[in-house]
Design a protein around this motif. Structure first.
Motif, PDB file in Angstrom:
ATOM      1  N   GLU A  51      46.022  44.011  41.580  1.00  0.00           N
ATOM      2  CA  GLU A  51      45.482  44.213  42.966  1.00  0.00           C
ATOM      3  C   GLU A  51      44.814  45.388  43.039  1.00  0.00           C
ATOM      4  OE1 GLU A  51      48.725  41.304  45.383  1.00  0.00           O
ATOM      5  OE2 GLU A  51      48.933  43.545  45.374  1.00  0.00           O
ATOM      6  N   LEU A  54      41.539  45.496  41.291  1.00  0.00           N
ATOM      7  CA  LEU A  54      40.302  45.236  41.961  1.00  0.00           C
ATOM      8  C   LEU A  54      40.044  46.034  43.194  1.00  0.00           C
ATOM      9  CD1 LEU A  54      41.817  41.420  42.133  1.00  0.00           C
ATOM     10  CD2 LEU A  54      39.623  42.255  40.978  1.00  0.00           C
ATOM     11  N   GLN A  55      40.983  46.805  43.882  1.00  0.00           N
ATOM     12  CA  GLN A  55      40.631  47.308  45.099  1.00  0.00           C
ATOM     13  C   GLN A  55      39.960  48.638  44.417  1.00  0.00           C
ATOM     14  OE1 GLN A  55      41.708  50.774  45.860  1.00  0.00           O
ATOM     15  NE2 GLN A  55      41.701  50.897  48.024  1.00  0.00           N
ATOM     16  N   THR A 210      39.672  40.785  54.349  1.00  0.00           N
ATOM     17  CA  THR A 210      40.105  41.720  53.188  1.00  0.00           C
ATOM     18  C   THR A 210      39.630  40.912  52.218  1.00  0.00           C
ATOM     19  OG1 THR A 210      41.850  42.332  51.803  1.00  0.00           O
ATOM     20  CG2 THR A 210      42.261  40.679  53.240  1.00  0.00           C
ATOM     21  N   TRP A 211      38.910  41.455  51.123  1.00  0.00           N
ATOM     22  CA  TRP A 211      38.500  41.023  49.973  1.00  0.00           C
ATOM     23  C   TRP A 211      39.216  40.207  49.235  1.00  0.00           C
ATOM     24  CZ3 TRP A 211      38.831  40.732  44.708  1.00  0.00           C
ATOM     25  CH2 TRP A 211      37.768  40.217  44.113  1.00  0.00           C
ATOM     26  N   LEU A 212      40.587  40.557  49.278  1.00  0.00           N
ATOM     27  CA  LEU A 212      41.686  39.597  48.493  1.00  0.00           C
ATOM     28  C   LEU A 212      41.914  38.178  49.199  1.00  0.00           C
ATOM     29  CD1 LEU A 212      43.198  40.461  46.060  1.00  0.00           C
ATOM     30  CD2 LEU A 212      45.205  40.908  47.619  1.00  0.00           C
ATOM     31  N   PHE A 215      41.188  34.441  47.725  1.00  0.00           N
ATOM     32  CA  PHE A 215      41.826  33.679  46.847  1.00  0.00           C
ATOM     33  C   PHE A 215      42.904  32.991  47.569  1.00  0.00           C
ATOM     34  CE2 PHE A 215      40.658  37.479  44.264  1.00  0.00           C
ATOM     35  CZ  PHE A 215      39.667  36.708  43.221  1.00  0.00           C
ATOM     36  N   GLN A 225      39.522  36.079  55.191  1.00  0.00           N
ATOM     37  CA  GLN A 225      38.372  36.403  54.595  1.00  0.00           C
ATOM     38  C   GLN A 225      37.456  37.226  55.166  1.00  0.00           C
ATOM     39  OE1 GLN A 225      36.965  32.549  53.170  1.00  0.00           O
ATOM     40  NE2 GLN A 225      39.036  31.905  51.970  1.00  0.00           N
ATOM     41  N   ASN A 256      46.669  47.854  48.175  1.00  0.00           N
ATOM     42  CA  ASN A 256      46.205  46.929  47.488  1.00  0.00           C
ATOM     43  C   ASN A 256      46.101  45.386  48.022  1.00  0.00           C
ATOM     44  OD1 ASN A 256      49.092  47.403  47.990  1.00  0.00           O
ATOM     45  ND2 ASN A 256      49.642  45.631  46.845  1.00  0.00           N
ATOM     46  N   VAL A 257      46.182  45.380  49.249  1.00  0.00           N
ATOM     47  CA  VAL A 257      46.091  43.927  50.079  1.00  0.00           C
ATOM     48  C   VAL A 257      44.981  43.945  50.813  1.00  0.00           C
ATOM     49  CG1 VAL A 257      47.013  42.472  51.398  1.00  0.00           C
ATOM     50  CG2 VAL A 257      48.647  43.684  49.746  1.00  0.00           C
TER      51      VAL A 257
END
Length: 315
Positions: A51, A54-55, A210-212, A215, A225, A256-257
């Motif tokens: 995470e 990716l961040q 958030t980008w995460l 998923f 999203q 990280n989120v």
């Protein structure tokens, strides 16, 4: 529900670790026993590391200056420990250990704590203890359903605000972590009585998504999203009918989120960047609790003593 789910996951995770070690060692696969045990015991650390990796790449072109690799590594190490403490102990087994606190009315403002996604009131255990010690009325409900639409939490937020206001006679200070901040905004958009609230503090809330979340497959994850229709409609409705409440948004460059970091800010709010904190570990920042105590009238100005904190960002 979250408590039972995390009890199941934690117990099965521990049984899998012990079971693998016993089986491999009994069959004289000594190296496999050790390596497999280490792998299973550190799976969460690997996920957190991915995470933050990716961040790092996603946040390079954000308006907020990126965190250093060293800061990200420190945040990763802290979150590995905090994550275990929260998701394997406080939430599944100790979520009722710290009670709500509603003393007789004393003219002191109460605090409503609103947790985030995949959480329950156990995430606030240290806060509940400190606020109670300072004589601050506090409620920390567990909001459900955990994976439904964000607006499904609105009735729970409304009931908690009204209960706390009735108990104190004072406008409520709302403190919301992560998705909880969006649930509060949804409550205000849906007719929540802003006169019952003094101000709102959000912590690592994905105000612009958030980008995460790309998923995620649950209804609330799809709402989170980046640029989702739900978030666009929320911002449009707020612009058309502003609630007028003071808003404070605390966020981190090592989250990280919720990333890239600027998605946790709001126009017109006091947006405060706290460097070096991961998503759940951010709740350990002393400056956050100091700010809540000050706004609740339980701490003098200038008592902030947070590690890794920086001045407020420009609005």
């Amino acid at each position: 529900m979250i408590a039972r789910l995390q009890q199941f996951m934690t117990i099965n995770w521990l049984l899998t670790i012990v079971g693998w070690f016993w089986w491999a060692w009994a069959h004289e696969y000594r190296l496999a026993a050790v390596l497999g045990t280490v792998f299973l015991a550190t799976l969460h650390a690997g996920v957190l590391g991915l995470e933050l990796l990716l961040q790092y790449f996603v946040s390079r072109h954000d308006a907020v200056p990126p965190a250093s690799v060293r800061a990200l590594l420190k945040a990763w190490a802290a979150e590995c420990i905090t994550g275990l403490r929260v998701f394997c102990l406080r939430q599944p087994f100790q979520h009722e250990a710290e009670p709500d606190y509603l003393p007789p009315p004393s003219g002191r403002r109460g605090v409503l704590l609103v947790h985030g996604l995949v959480c329950n009131r156990g995430v606030w255990s240290p806060w509940l203890r400190v606020l109670r010690e300072h004589g601050v009325p506090v409620l920390a409900p567990s909001f459900e359903p955990p994976f439904g639409l964000i607006e499904s939490w609105v009735p729970g937020v409304d009931a908690a605000v009204r209960r706390l206001y009735a108990a104190t006679g004072e406008p409520v200070l709302i403190v919301a972590h992560s998705l909880g901040g969006l649930a509060v905004r949804a409550w205000l958009r849906g007719g929540g009585d802003a006169s019952l609230v003094a101000r709102v503090i959000t912590i690592a809330s994905p105000h612009r998504g958030t980008w995460l979340a790309r998923f995620g497959t649950t209804p609330n994850a799809r709402q989170l999203q980046l640029g989702s229709p739900w978030l666009k409609n929320l911002a449009r409705d707020e612009a058309a009918a502003p609630h007028g409440l003071p808003m404070h948004c605390f966020f981190s460059d090592c989250d990280n989120v919720v990333f890239p970091p600027s998605v946790a800010t709001l126009p017109g709010a006091e947006n405060r960047l706290l460097r070096g904190w991961a998503h759940v570990d951010l709740l350990e920042a002393a400056e956050l609790l100091d700010a809540v105590l000050q706004h609740a009238g339980a701490a003098p100005d200038g008592s902030v003593a947070s590690r890794r904190a920086v001045p407020p960002m420009a609005r």
